[in-house]
Design a protein around this motif. Structure first.
Motif, short mmCIF file in Angstrom:
data_model
loop_
_atom_site.label_atom_id
_atom_site.label_comp_id
_atom_site.label_asym_id
_atom_site.label_seq_id
_atom_site.Cartn_x
_atom_site.Cartn_y
_atom_site.Cartn_z
N SER A 17 0.84 -1.21 0.00
CA SER A 17 0.00 0.00 0.00
C SER A 17 0.86 1.25 0.00
O SER A 17 0.55 2.23 -0.67
CB SER A 17 -0.92 0.01 1.22
OG SER A 17 -1.80 -1.07 1.18
N LEU A 72 2.20 1.67 -3.45
CA LEU A 72 1.12 2.12 -4.32
C LEU A 72 0.82 3.59 -4.10
O LEU A 72 0.57 4.34 -5.05
CB LEU A 72 -0.13 1.26 -4.06
CG LEU A 72 -1.16 1.17 -5.16
CD1 LEU A 72 -0.55 0.67 -6.44
CD2 LEU A 72 -2.29 0.27 -4.72
N SER A 131 3.19 -3.11 -16.33
CA SER A 131 1.84 -3.40 -15.85
C SER A 131 1.31 -4.61 -16.62
O SER A 131 1.74 -4.91 -17.73
CB SER A 131 0.91 -2.20 -16.04
OG SER A 131 0.74 -1.93 -17.41
N LEU A 145 -2.80 -3.30 -14.26
CA LEU A 145 -2.40 -3.18 -12.86
C LEU A 145 -0.88 -3.20 -12.75
O LEU A 145 -0.21 -4.01 -13.39
CB LEU A 145 -2.99 -4.33 -12.03
CG LEU A 145 -4.51 -4.45 -12.02
CD1 LEU A 145 -4.93 -5.69 -11.24
CD2 LEU A 145 -5.14 -3.20 -11.44
N MET A 185 0.27 -3.05 -7.21
CA MET A 185 -1.14 -3.43 -7.11
C MET A 185 -1.29 -4.95 -7.11
O MET A 185 -2.08 -5.50 -6.35
CB MET A 185 -1.94 -2.81 -8.25
CG MET A 185 -3.42 -3.16 -8.18
SD MET A 185 -4.21 -2.69 -6.64
CE MET A 185 -4.68 -1.05 -7.02
#
Length: 172
Positions: free
Chosen positions: A85, A88, A134, A138, A142
């Motif tokens: 987190s 991110l 990605s 995502l 993530m």
């Protein structure tokens, strides 16, 4: 539910952790993506989780020991979710205060105090905010967050099943 169900679930979780580590190695060594300090922490946590899940799959622990094992995997998964987190957040809200990646972590480890290295890990570096790769829209942090959240749910299920087994064993 039998003990074999929890052991198979641990084995599947081990395979998922191994798959994520193989993908990380592929991204690093084949595509040339350099992992940031937060990525290294996440890889370490996924490795620890994989080892714990493998232990849960291979050894026939008592329900009490198995509950302790899954509680520990829950805590590691929660720490991993917090680190993912943070990465991110750095990705979506980059700051000019992030440290540049001029020195490698090994050089910092030799020249700086241990506390400064730990601070570097959790503050992030300038490449922690980058999103060079990605898949299905995502980014890497993530996917890591989704993995850790999945493992949190899985370990809560395992703890619940182990608790039911403890109660069942206490009755007989």
């Amino acid at each position: 539910m039998s003990l074999t169900v929890t052991r198979w679930t641990d084995f599947i979780a081990f395979l998922i952790c191994t798959t994520f580590l193989v993908i990380g190695a592929y991204l690093q060594y084949t595509l040339g993506l350099v992992p940031c300090p937060l990525c290294i922490i996440q890889r370490f946590l996924i490795t620890c989780l994989g080892i714990l899940f493998l232990m849960g799959a291979l050894f026939n622990f008592s329900p009490t020991t198995r509950s302790f094992l899954h509680t520990f995997t829950f805590l590691l998964s929660a720490i991993g979710a917090a680190v993912a987190s943070r990465q991110l957040w750095l990705e979506h809200f980059p700051s000019d205060k992030l440290i540049s990646c001029k020195a490698s972590l090994a050089e910092l480890n030799q020249s700086a105090f241990f506390q400064q290295v730990i601070d570097l890990f959790f503050k992030g570096t300038s490449n922690c905010g980058a999103s060079p790769w990605s898949f299905l829209g995502l980014s890497i942090p993530m996917w890591s967050l989704l993995l850790f959240l999945f493992l949190i749910v899985l370990t809560l299920r395992q703890v619940y099943l182990n608790r039911i087994m403890n109660q069942r064993n206490a009755l007989f």
